[in-house]
Motif scaffolding. Structure first.
Motif, PDB file in Angstrom:
ATOM      1  N   TRP A 292      -0.246  12.220   5.029  1.00 46.68           N
ATOM      2  CA  TRP A 292       0.466  12.354   6.304  1.00 46.68           C
ATOM      3  C   TRP A 292       0.266  11.143   7.200  1.00 46.68           C
ATOM      4  CZ3 TRP A 292       4.531  15.138   6.940  1.00 46.68           C
ATOM      5  CH2 TRP A 292       4.727  16.233   6.105  1.00 46.68           C
ATOM      6  N   LEU A 293      -0.881  10.489   7.092  1.00 43.73           N
ATOM      7  CA  LEU A 293      -1.057   9.240   7.834  1.00 43.73           C
ATOM      8  C   LEU A 293      -0.042   8.202   7.349  1.00 43.73           C
ATOM      9  CD1 LEU A 293      -4.947   8.987   8.099  1.00 43.73           C
ATOM     10  CD2 LEU A 293      -3.336   9.194   9.988  1.00 43.73           C
ATOM     11  N   THR A 294       0.210   8.196   6.046  1.00 48.04           N
ATOM     12  CA  THR A 294       1.182   7.251   5.488  1.00 48.04           C
ATOM     13  C   THR A 294       2.583   7.547   6.022  1.00 48.04           C
ATOM     14  OG1 THR A 294      -0.161   7.192   3.510  1.00 48.04           O
ATOM     15  CG2 THR A 294       2.050   6.246   3.342  1.00 48.04           C
ATOM     16  N   ILE A 295       2.932   8.832   6.085  1.00 49.64           N
ATOM     17  CA  ILE A 295       4.223   9.195   6.675  1.00 49.64           C
ATOM     18  C   ILE A 295       4.244   8.748   8.139  1.00 49.64           C
ATOM     19  CG2 ILE A 295       5.730  11.149   7.287  1.00 49.64           C
ATOM     20  CD1 ILE A 295       5.642  10.512   4.280  1.00 49.64           C
ATOM     21  N   GLY A 296       3.088   8.893   8.802  1.00 50.80           N
ATOM     22  CA  GLY A 296       2.962   8.432  10.186  1.00 50.80           C
ATOM     23  C   GLY A 296       3.218   6.935  10.315  1.00 50.80           C
ATOM     24  N   PHE A 297       2.677   6.142   9.383  1.00 52.85           N
ATOM     25  CA  PHE A 297       2.920   4.691   9.401  1.00 52.85           C
ATOM     26  C   PHE A 297       4.416   4.393   9.263  1.00 52.85           C
ATOM     27  CE2 PHE A 297      -1.568   4.151   7.893  1.00 52.85           C
ATOM     28  CZ  PHE A 297      -1.987   3.429   8.987  1.00 52.85           C
ATOM     29  N   CYS A 298       5.063   5.142   8.382  1.00 58.50           N
ATOM     30  CA  CYS A 298       6.503   4.906   8.170  1.00 58.50           C
ATOM     31  C   CYS A 298       7.271   5.249   9.444  1.00 58.50           C
ATOM     32  CB  CYS A 298       7.011   5.726   6.988  1.00 58.50           C
ATOM     33  SG  CYS A 298       6.231   5.238   5.446  1.00 58.50           S
ATOM     34  N   GLY A 299       6.878   6.337  10.121  1.00 56.22           N
ATOM     35  CA  GLY A 299       7.501   6.701  11.388  1.00 56.22           C
ATOM     36  C   GLY A 299       7.248   5.641  12.445  1.00 56.22           C
ATOM     37  N   PHE A 300       6.011   5.171  12.517  1.00 57.07           N
ATOM     38  CA  PHE A 300       5.664   4.101  13.455  1.00 57.07           C
ATOM     39  C   PHE A 300       6.541   2.879  13.195  1.00 57.07           C
ATOM     40  CE2 PHE A 300       3.555   0.133  14.354  1.00 57.07           C
ATOM     41  CZ  PHE A 300       3.057   0.294  15.636  1.00 57.07           C
ATOM     42  N   PHE A 301       6.664   2.531  11.927  1.00 57.71           N
ATOM     43  CA  PHE A 301       7.448   1.341  11.545  1.00 57.71           C
ATOM     44  C   PHE A 301       8.889   1.463  12.042  1.00 57.71           C
ATOM     45  CE2 PHE A 301      10.286  -0.745   8.496  1.00 57.71           C
ATOM     46  CZ  PHE A 301       9.836  -2.054   8.605  1.00 57.71           C
ATOM     47  N   LEU A 302       9.508   2.622  11.826  1.00 57.87           N
ATOM     48  CA  LEU A 302      10.910   2.804  12.227  1.00 57.87           C
ATOM     49  C   LEU A 302      11.081   2.662  13.748  1.00 57.87           C
ATOM     50  CD1 LEU A 302      12.060   5.748   9.923  1.00 57.87           C
ATOM     51  CD2 LEU A 302      12.504   3.290   9.671  1.00 57.87           C
ATOM     52  N   ILE A 303      10.199   3.336  14.512  1.00 62.60           N
ATOM     53  CA  ILE A 303      10.294   3.264  15.976  1.00 62.60           C
ATOM     54  C   ILE A 303      10.003   1.837  16.452  1.00 62.60           C
ATOM     55  CG2 ILE A 303       9.293   4.096  18.140  1.00 62.60           C
ATOM     56  CD1 ILE A 303       8.770   6.780  16.662  1.00 62.60           C
ATOM     57  N   HIS A 304       8.989   1.231  15.839  1.00 62.87           N
ATOM     58  CA  HIS A 304       8.588  -0.133  16.186  1.00 62.87           C
ATOM     59  C   HIS A 304       9.767  -1.094  16.000  1.00 62.87           C
ATOM     60  CE1 HIS A 304       5.849  -3.457  16.774  1.00 62.87           C
ATOM     61  NE2 HIS A 304       6.001  -3.917  15.549  1.00 62.87           N
ATOM     62  N   VAL A 305      10.416  -1.041  14.853  1.00 66.63           N
ATOM     63  CA  VAL A 305      11.527  -1.945  14.566  1.00 66.63           C
ATOM     64  C   VAL A 305      12.693  -1.676  15.532  1.00 66.63           C
ATOM     65  CG1 VAL A 305      13.286  -2.533  12.854  1.00 66.63           C
ATOM     66  CG2 VAL A 305      10.898  -2.356  12.164  1.00 66.63           C
ATOM     67  N   ALA A 306      12.947  -0.397  15.817  1.00 67.54           N
ATOM     68  CA  ALA A 306      14.033  -0.066  16.750  1.00 67.54           C
ATOM     69  C   ALA A 306      13.733  -0.623  18.138  1.00 67.54           C
ATOM     70  CB  ALA A 306      14.215   1.449  16.811  1.00 67.54           C
TER      71      ALA A 306
ATOM     72  N   MET B 167       0.827  -1.210   0.000  1.00 71.69           N
ATOM     73  CA  MET B 167       0.000   0.000   0.000  1.00 71.69           C
ATOM     74  C   MET B 167       0.866   1.266   0.000  1.00 71.69           C
ATOM     75  SD  MET B 167      -3.019  -0.961  -0.357  1.00 71.69           S
ATOM     76  CE  MET B 167      -4.072   0.450  -0.046  1.00 71.69           C
ATOM     77  N   VAL B 168       1.924   1.263   0.806  1.00 69.10           N
ATOM     78  CA  VAL B 168       2.789   2.446   0.861  1.00 69.10           C
ATOM     79  C   VAL B 168       3.538   2.601  -0.464  1.00 69.10           C
ATOM     80  CG1 VAL B 168       4.793   3.478   2.000  1.00 69.10           C
ATOM     81  CG2 VAL B 168       3.012   2.405   3.373  1.00 69.10           C
ATOM     82  N   TRP B 169       4.064   1.507  -0.967  1.00 66.61           N
ATOM     83  CA  TRP B 169       4.811   1.551  -2.238  1.00 66.61           C
ATOM     84  C   TRP B 169       3.909   2.034  -3.383  1.00 66.61           C
ATOM     85  CZ3 TRP B 169       3.648  -2.165  -6.194  1.00 66.61           C
ATOM     86  CH2 TRP B 169       4.464  -2.060  -7.330  1.00 66.61           C
ATOM     87  N   SER B 170       2.732   1.415  -3.522  1.00 60.71           N
ATOM     88  CA  SER B 170       1.849   1.825  -4.621  1.00 60.71           C
ATOM     89  C   SER B 170       1.329   3.235  -4.374  1.00 60.71           C
ATOM     90  CB  SER B 170       0.699   0.829  -4.795  1.00 60.71           C
ATOM     91  OG  SER B 170      -0.034   0.686  -3.595  1.00 60.71           O
ATOM     92  N   GLY B 171       1.181   3.592  -3.103  1.00 60.02           N
ATOM     93  CA  GLY B 171       0.764   4.950  -2.775  1.00 60.02           C
ATOM     94  C   GLY B 171       1.777   5.977  -3.254  1.00 60.02           C
ATOM     95  N   ILE B 172       3.049   5.653  -3.129  1.00 66.82           N
ATOM     96  CA  ILE B 172       4.089   6.580  -3.600  1.00 66.82           C
ATOM     97  C   ILE B 172       4.053   6.667  -5.129  1.00 66.82           C
ATOM     98  CG2 ILE B 172       6.585   7.031  -3.675  1.00 66.82           C
ATOM     99  CD1 ILE B 172       6.763   5.585  -0.958  1.00 66.82           C
ATOM    100  N   LEU B 173       3.768   5.530  -5.807  1.00 65.58           N
ATOM    101  CA  LEU B 173       3.650   5.564  -7.269  1.00 65.58           C
ATOM    102  C   LEU B 173       2.547   6.537  -7.682  1.00 65.58           C
ATOM    103  CD1 LEU B 173       3.883   1.771  -8.338  1.00 65.58           C
ATOM    104  CD2 LEU B 173       5.726   3.422  -8.076  1.00 65.58           C
ATOM    105  N   ILE B 174       1.457   6.545  -6.900  1.00 68.16           N
ATOM    106  CA  ILE B 174       0.337   7.447  -7.205  1.00 68.16           C
ATOM    107  C   ILE B 174       0.720   8.890  -6.868  1.00 68.16           C
ATOM    108  CG2 ILE B 174      -2.041   8.043  -6.578  1.00 68.16           C
ATOM    109  CD1 ILE B 174      -2.468   5.031  -5.940  1.00 68.16           C
TER     110      ILE B 174
END
Lengths: 238, 284
Positions: free
Chosen positions: A188-202, A26-33
């Motif tokens: 911005w929610l998508t950017i939020g997901f990416c931020g969540f992902f980074l903190i989550h993985v850390a 979803m994030v990848w295809s979202g960036i394509l859009i």
């Protein structure tokens, strides 16, 4: 002496791991859009700190000139994202597991302690719990974000058919229409997901192998004398 | 005295922690072994699921292209379109805005807009009518239909949008006056029995270079116009004079400029952008 403790049910593990590749698509295809009209940035007036996204970023990951591709993947995988998310929330509600996840009265105070602990300001160890205050806020927040993405996504996808049921489509702020606001929030929610992902993985890396393994196997090895923080009968010795 | 050789003798209190520690170690070993067994099973599952996911995504991405995208994606887009069509209501209107908010839209796309065009000799060719006869209509004929004006948001598939005031004849009024063929063959009744009309409308530029398809419901939507005025002025050539489609229930790609022909048809018409990977329905 050690014992095994059930931490994550099979359903939760499936919902979690199904969501991982689906959200990635979803994030990848979202960036394509997004590439076809990449208007968002961090900045004030004519001064720009960061533009989403720099040309080198599109080029490096071949994200440019693929709007049709992006829309096709996005509107296929949105079904899986939505259905998986809906089943996850229904499972939380009916299994009672929401009690360990949703914020409680003391959650905010707890969360502050967690942040102080992580920043090495608080020296004493945190009380043992399946999810601490910061996790409760983060995991409940990300569910709400997912819901927000679904609603703003639906608003962008069918702005005429949903205008009657999604009141934010009738908003008008600073010259932007409800449709434009939906697109802005969706981004911005998508950017939020990416931020969540980074903190989550850390945080997962920091918590260690035993904790990560529990998201695959369901079980964690704990010292026998510790009280189970989970009030479910499944949390017995195996 | 040895407790192992003499069962009568029980270990003394002081020795108990030693035995407890041995038992704990044995138990911990069992727990670790149990965890290893479960981990092996679970991680094999995880490996298989990961391989399946990567393989599945690669499989989808490498399928034969159906109009520009892998056919599994195309199938789902078409199903999405069918679901949207079933849930669509001509009663739901695109949000309207005060005319003061209208702006000049950017000229986006010049396919079918070649230089060798004389608006003075222009006619609209219409086929697929119930009468069985094809028509050649002048702009004056279109303008005899009631003039309808609406300020709506033009939403480009690229992601930008702009508020524009459009004026022209409702395509629904046009279809009432020049009724399309019916599926049953009975006399058409556009108001009362719209479902009996043939399900599609195809539109083309005079040179046939740009073409779009509309479903019947979108064509009958009250905001769908055969448009000849934009923001209070006659259409300019760049914006599709003398006549263009305005379809607020679709993306901008369906707002065909310089409308040359309309065809009512039972077969889903070809669509320029749908042939190039986009959703045929592209509806809002």
């Amino acid at each position: 002496m050690k014992r095994l403790e059930k931490k994550h049910s099979l359903a939760i593990r499936w919902f979690h791991w199904v969501n991982f590749p689906v959200l990635f698509v979803m994030v990848w295809s979202g960036i394509l859009i997004y590439w076809a009209n990449d208007v968002y940035r961090i900045g004030i007036g004519s001064w720009t700190l960061f533009k989403f996204f720099p040309p080198a970023f599109y080029e490096k990951f071949s994200l440019a000139f693929r709007l049709a591709d992006g829309m096709a993947w996005h509107f296929v995988f949105a079904w899986i994202f939505g259905i998986n998310g809906l089943l996850y929330v229904l499972y939380l509600l009916f299994s009672g597991e929401w009690r360990q996840l949703f914020p409680r009265r003391e959650t905010l105070r707890e969360a502050v302690q967690v942040v102080l602990h992580d920043l090495r300001i608080r020296k004493t160890p945190l009380p043992r719990a399946k999810f601490n205050g910061a996790q409760r806020i983060a995991y409940t927040g990300v569910i709400l974000m997912g819901f927000g993405s679904l609603l703003t996504g639906l608003a962008i996808y069918k702005p005429v058919q949903t205008a009657g049921i999604l009141p934010f489509l009738s908003l008008s702020l600073w010259g932007a229409t409800g449709y434009e606001i939906s697109r802005f929030v969706h981004f911005w929610l998508t950017i939020g997901f990416c931020g969540f992902f980074l903190i989550h993985v850390a945080q997962v890396a920091k918590a260690g192998w035993n904790n990560f393994r529990a998201m695959i196997t369901g079980y964690e090895i704990v010292p026998a004398e510790t009280e189970s923080p989970v009030e479910s009968p499944a949390a017995t010795r195996v | 005295m040895n407790p192992e050789t003499d069962p009568e003798i029980t270990p003394v209190e002081a020795e108990a922690p030693v035995f407890q520690a041995v038992a704990d170690e044995k138990n911990d070993g069992e727990i670790e072994a149990q965890m290893r067994r479960m981990s092996r099973r679970s991680f094999l599952w995880a490996l298989a699921a990961s391989a399946g996911t990567v393989g599945g995504l690669k499989w989808i991405g490498s399928r034969r292209a159906d109009d520009g995208i892998p056919w599994p994606l195309r199938r789902v887009l078409d199903v999405n379109g069918d679901i949207a069509r079933d849930l669509f209501s001509t009663a739901r209107l695109a949000p309207t805005f005060p005319a003061s908010k209208a702006r000049e839209p950017r000229v986006n796309g010049d396919i079918g807009m070649g230089e060798d065009f004389d608006p003075a000799s222009w006619n609209l060719n219409v086929s697929g009518l119930h009468s069985g006869e094809d028509l050649r209509l002048s702009l004056a004929e279109i303008k005899k239909l009631p003039r309808v004006e609406a300020t709506t948001e033009l939403k480009c598939i690229e992601g930008w949008s702009v508020i524009v005031t459009w004026a022209g004849a409702q395509l629904a009024d046009f279809m009432a006056k020049y009724p399309p063929a019916t599926q049953s063959g009975n006399a058409p009744d556009v108001q009362k029995k719209p479902d009996d009309l043939v399900p599609y409308v195809g539109a083309q530029t005079p040179d046939g270079a740009y073409f779009v398809g509309l479903d019947r419901e979108a064509a009958l939507h009250p905001q769908t116009l055969l448009c000849y005025e934009m923001n209070g002025k006659p259409l300019t050539l760049a914006h599709g004079a003398p006549l263009r489609l305005v379809t607020p229930v679709k993306y901008g790609i369906k707002y065909l400029k310089r409308l040359g022909s309309l065809e009512f048809t039972a077969r889903r018409p070809e669509d320029y952008w749908a042939q190039r990977g986009y959703d045929w329905y592209s509806g809002h």
